[in-house]
Write an enzyme that holds these catalytic residues in place. Structure first.
Site, PDB file in Angstrom:
ATOM      1  N   THR A  73       0.828  -1.200   0.000  1.00  7.28           N
ATOM      2  CA  THR A  73       0.000   0.000   0.000  1.00  7.28           C
ATOM      3  C   THR A  73       0.861   1.248   0.000  1.00  7.28           C
ATOM      4  O   THR A  73       2.090   1.179  -0.155  1.00  7.28           O
ATOM      5  CB  THR A  73      -1.038  -0.060   1.160  1.00  7.28           C
ATOM      6  OG1 THR A  73      -1.953   1.021   1.006  1.00  7.28           O
ATOM      7  CG2 THR A  73      -0.393   0.006   2.538  1.00  7.28           C
ATOM      8  N   LYS A  77       3.315   1.404  -3.858  1.00  8.42           N
ATOM      9  CA  LYS A  77       2.652   0.706  -4.970  1.00  8.42           C
ATOM     10  C   LYS A  77       3.366   0.872  -6.318  1.00  8.42           C
ATOM     11  O   LYS A  77       3.244   0.024  -7.186  1.00  8.42           O
ATOM     12  CB  LYS A  77       1.210   1.203  -5.123  1.00  8.42           C
ATOM     13  CG  LYS A  77       0.265   0.725  -4.020  1.00  8.42           C
ATOM     14  CD  LYS A  77      -1.174   1.147  -4.359  1.00  8.42           C
ATOM     15  CE  LYS A  77      -2.134   0.804  -3.249  1.00  8.42           C
ATOM     16  NZ  LYS A  77      -3.532   1.069  -3.628  1.00  8.42           N
ATOM     17  N   ASP A 113      -6.755  -3.521  -7.317  1.00 14.17           N
ATOM     18  CA  ASP A 113      -7.607  -2.350  -7.052  1.00 14.17           C
ATOM     19  C   ASP A 113      -8.598  -2.144  -8.205  1.00 14.17           C
ATOM     20  O   ASP A 113      -9.791  -1.941  -7.986  1.00 14.17           O
ATOM     21  CB  ASP A 113      -6.761  -1.075  -6.914  1.00 14.17           C
ATOM     22  CG  ASP A 113      -6.073  -0.972  -5.563  1.00 14.17           C
ATOM     23  OD1 ASP A 113      -6.619  -1.490  -4.570  1.00 14.17           O
ATOM     24  OD2 ASP A 113      -4.977  -0.380  -5.499  1.00 14.17           O
ATOM     25  N   ALA A 139      -7.215  12.485 -11.274  1.00 15.46           N
ATOM     26  CA  ALA A 139      -6.230  12.013 -12.260  1.00 15.46           C
ATOM     27  C   ALA A 139      -5.009  11.446 -11.544  1.00 15.46           C
ATOM     28  O   ALA A 139      -3.905  11.446 -12.076  1.00 15.46           O
ATOM     29  CB  ALA A 139      -5.826  13.159 -13.187  1.00 15.46           C
ATOM     30  N   ARG A 163      -8.684  18.747 -10.779  1.00 15.65           N
ATOM     31  CA  ARG A 163      -8.386  20.095 -10.282  1.00 15.65           C
ATOM     32  C   ARG A 163      -7.202  20.671 -11.052  1.00 15.65           C
ATOM     33  O   ARG A 163      -7.253  21.779 -11.553  1.00 15.65           O
ATOM     34  CB  ARG A 163      -8.082  19.988  -8.774  1.00 15.65           C
ATOM     35  CG  ARG A 163      -7.855  21.283  -8.073  1.00 15.65           C
ATOM     36  CD  ARG A 163      -7.720  21.035  -6.589  1.00 15.65           C
ATOM     37  NE  ARG A 163      -6.610  20.094  -6.277  1.00 15.65           N
ATOM     38  CZ  ARG A 163      -6.273  19.751  -5.056  1.00 15.65           C
ATOM     39  NH1 ARG A 163      -6.947  20.230  -4.016  1.00 15.65           N
ATOM     40  NH2 ARG A 163      -5.271  18.924  -4.842  1.00 15.65           N
TER      41      ARG A 163
HETATM   42  P1  NDP Z   1      -3.454  10.524  -5.470  1.00 13.74           P
HETATM   43  O1  NDP Z   1      -2.740  11.334  -4.438  1.00 13.74           O
HETATM   44  O2  NDP Z   1      -2.677   9.785  -6.496  1.00 13.74           O
HETATM   45  O3  NDP Z   1      -4.472  11.522  -6.259  1.00 13.74           O
HETATM   46  C1  NDP Z   1      -5.310  12.384  -5.555  1.00 13.74           C
HETATM   47  C2  NDP Z   1      -6.341  12.977  -6.511  1.00 13.74           C
HETATM   48  O4  NDP Z   1      -7.306  13.719  -5.731  1.00 13.74           O
HETATM   49  C3  NDP Z   1      -5.765  13.980  -7.513  1.00 13.74           C
HETATM   50  O5  NDP Z   1      -6.509  13.885  -8.710  1.00 13.74           O
HETATM   51  C4  NDP Z   1      -6.015  15.333  -6.812  1.00 13.74           C
HETATM   52  O6  NDP Z   1      -6.110  16.429  -7.701  1.00 13.74           O
HETATM   53  C5  NDP Z   1      -7.370  15.072  -6.210  1.00 13.74           C
HETATM   54  N1  NDP Z   1      -7.739  15.923  -5.079  1.00 13.74           N
HETATM   55  C6  NDP Z   1      -7.244  15.878  -3.821  1.00 13.74           C
HETATM   56  N2  NDP Z   1      -7.861  16.796  -3.046  1.00 13.74           N
HETATM   57  C7  NDP Z   1      -8.770  17.432  -3.842  1.00 13.74           C
HETATM   58  C8  NDP Z   1      -9.704  18.469  -3.630  1.00 13.74           C
HETATM   59  N3  NDP Z   1      -9.858  19.053  -2.433  1.00 13.74           N
HETATM   60  N4  NDP Z   1     -10.478  18.875  -4.658  1.00 13.74           N
HETATM   61  C9  NDP Z   1     -10.359  18.281  -5.886  1.00 13.74           C
HETATM   62  N5  NDP Z   1      -9.485  17.292  -6.144  1.00 13.74           N
HETATM   63  C10 NDP Z   1      -8.688  16.873  -5.137  1.00 13.74           C
HETATM   64  O7  NDP Z   1      -4.418   9.553  -4.633  1.00 13.74           O
HETATM   65  P2  NDP Z   1      -5.029   8.138  -5.098  1.00 13.74           P
HETATM   66  O8  NDP Z   1      -5.476   8.275  -6.499  1.00 13.74           O
HETATM   67  O9  NDP Z   1      -4.089   7.056  -4.747  1.00 13.74           O
HETATM   68  O10 NDP Z   1      -6.290   7.979  -4.104  1.00 13.74           O
HETATM   69  C11 NDP Z   1      -7.413   8.827  -4.197  1.00 13.74           C
HETATM   70  C12 NDP Z   1      -8.493   8.359  -3.229  1.00 13.74           C
HETATM   71  O11 NDP Z   1      -8.944   7.059  -3.567  1.00 13.74           O
HETATM   72  C13 NDP Z   1      -8.035   8.263  -1.763  1.00 13.74           C
HETATM   73  O12 NDP Z   1      -9.047   8.850  -0.963  1.00 13.74           O
HETATM   74  C14 NDP Z   1      -7.985   6.786  -1.483  1.00 13.74           C
HETATM   75  O13 NDP Z   1      -8.254   6.448  -0.133  1.00 13.74           O
HETATM   76  C15 NDP Z   1      -9.073   6.268  -2.402  1.00 13.74           C
HETATM   77  N6  NDP Z   1      -8.862   4.857  -2.758  1.00 13.74           N
HETATM   78  C16 NDP Z   1      -9.847   3.960  -2.465  1.00 13.74           C
HETATM   79  C17 NDP Z   1      -9.691   2.643  -2.769  1.00 13.74           C
HETATM   80  C18 NDP Z   1     -10.772   1.664  -2.418  1.00 13.74           C
HETATM   81  O14 NDP Z   1     -10.475   0.454  -2.388  1.00 13.74           O
HETATM   82  N7  NDP Z   1     -11.994   2.086  -2.173  1.00 13.74           N
HETATM   83  C19 NDP Z   1      -8.465   2.141  -3.423  1.00 13.74           C
HETATM   84  C20 NDP Z   1      -7.500   3.183  -3.749  1.00 13.74           C
HETATM   85  C21 NDP Z   1      -7.699   4.499  -3.400  1.00 13.74           C
HETATM   86  P3  NDP Z   1      -4.777  17.257  -8.144  1.00 13.74           P
HETATM   87  O15 NDP Z   1      -4.101  16.427  -9.187  1.00 13.74           O
HETATM   88  O16 NDP Z   1      -5.321  18.526  -8.712  1.00 13.74           O
HETATM   89  O17 NDP Z   1      -3.957  17.458  -6.904  1.00 13.74           O
END
Ligand code: NDP
Length: 312
Positions: A73, A77, A113, A139, A163
């Site tokens: 995790t 990853k 996932d 993204a 965003r």
């Molecule tokens: P990353 O850090 O790779 O990406 C985060 C994303 O969230 C980016 O697109 C970022 O935008 C966006 N973001 C963060 N805060 C905001 C905000 N306030 N407003 C708009 N956009 C926002 O994280 P992951 O992709 O690894 O994970 C994302 C979520 O998915 C987590 O909450 C995680 O817990 C959940 N998840 C759930 C799983 C499940 O099994 N249910 C499995 C894997 C993940 P920007 O690029 O503009 O910063």
């Protein structure tokens, strides 16, 4: 509340677990151990706190200790890919591994996932990606995994709204052409823009893959409000802390069907068990375990607002 079954440890016990940093709040040990107990398999699942500098040593230990496999995790990853003997084509496309299988000393990286999301979508809503138009918010790593899965599963079109537009465009560039004739587009996540509103109107399924709405930001306004959501839209949120996010509440207010992130979490774990054991995992029991664990966490959050950083 189900009774917590514990498995006796003996000479034939097989050890699996999760490498992460931090791992204190992982939900996988209760979920996986209860599944193994229900399956009558002599497995134990433990959390290992592995910092980046020791990741290679920890991976080598999978062979040395003849572990059947591990989950991986945050934050390992992506880095773990270079330490394995083989990576499945889909995990390679996604660029992330969350499950390692030890096949007689050969370490194989899988990503469960993305298929976990697909299984949750199909089983819980009856919707299959074929012919559907998806609007993904985000993204990041999860967006990439889900986007690859949806494209390979026959989605008709995919719009990525993020965003940071540049990040969405970068992901779009990678995805474009993965499946010929499938439309992939990047836009800014801006609910005031005509472009975003048009994407909403033309979508069949909205999936939030951002961490917006996740504890401790669960009280912030949702990314999309009820007045923008058509009742025909299926709204999915992969965030699972809390189980009912602000976005899902808005979607329910608009009369939409909703899917929470709990199913994806349970299915990615079930798929890992299936890789390690060749047996089908009791996914309903695993969901029930997660539901109980998350209910406890939500109670703690409401009472104390204390630290709770749940990642898997
Ligand atoms: P990353 O850090 O790779 O990406 C985060 C994303 O969230 C980016 O697109 C970022 O935008 C966006 N973001 C963060 N805060 C905001 C905000 N306030 N407003 C708009 N956009 C926002 O994280 P992951 O992709 O690894 O994970 C994302 C979520 O998915 C987590 O909450 C995680 O817990 C959940 N998840 C759930 C799983 C499940 O099994 N249910 C499995 C894997 C993940 P920007 O690029 O503009 O910063």
């Amino acid at each position: 509340m189900l009774p917590m079954t514990t498995m006796a440890i003996h000479g034939k016990t097989r050890v699996v677990g999760v490498f992460g940093d931090p791992v204190e709040h992982t939900l996988s040990p209760p979920m996986q151990n209860r599944a193994f107990a229900a399956m009558g398999l002599p497995y134990v699942y433990v959390p290992w706190h592995v910092s980046a500098e020791y990741l290679a040593d920890a991976v080598a230990a999978i062979r040395a200790l003849r572990l059947k496999g591990v989950n991986v995790t945050i934050p390992h990853k992506v880095a773990v890919l270079d330490l394995l003997d083989e990576v499945t084509p889909q995990a390679r496309l996604i660029g992330a591994v969350n499950t390692i299988e030890n096949r007689n000393g050969r370490l194989i990286g899988h990503n469960t996932d993305a298929p976990g999301f697909l299984r949750s979508l199909v089983e819980e809503t009856g919707v299959t990606p074929e012919g559907q138009r998806f609007l993904l918010l985000g993204a990041g790593g999860a967006a990439r995994a889900i986007a690859v899965q949806l494209l390979l599963s026959g989605a008709r079109s995919l719009v990525l709204a993020n965003r940071s537009l540049a990040r969405a465009q970068q992901l779009c560039q990678f995805l474009d052409g993965l499946v010929p004739q499938t439309h992939v587009e990047a836009i800014a996540l801006n609910t005031q823009s005509e472009e975003f509103l048009q994407a909403l109107v033309h979508a069949d399924v909205l999936v939030n893959t951002t961490s917006a709405g996740m504890y401790p930001h669960h009280k912030e306004p949702p990314l999309v409000s009820a007045d923008l959501l058509r009742r025909e839209l299926l709204v999915c949120d992969i965030v699972y802390t809390p189980r009912r996010t602000a976005l899902l509440k808005e979607a329910e207010r608009a009369g939409c069907r909703v899917l929470s992130g709990l199913g994806m979490l349970a299915h990615q774990g079930a798929l890992a068990i299936e890789i390690w054991t060749g047996r089908q995992a009791p996914v309903e029991l695993m969901k029930q375990t997660l539901d109980e664990e998350l209910a406890k966490r939500e109670k703690e959050i409401d009472v104390s607002e204390g630290g709770c950083n749940v990642r898997d």
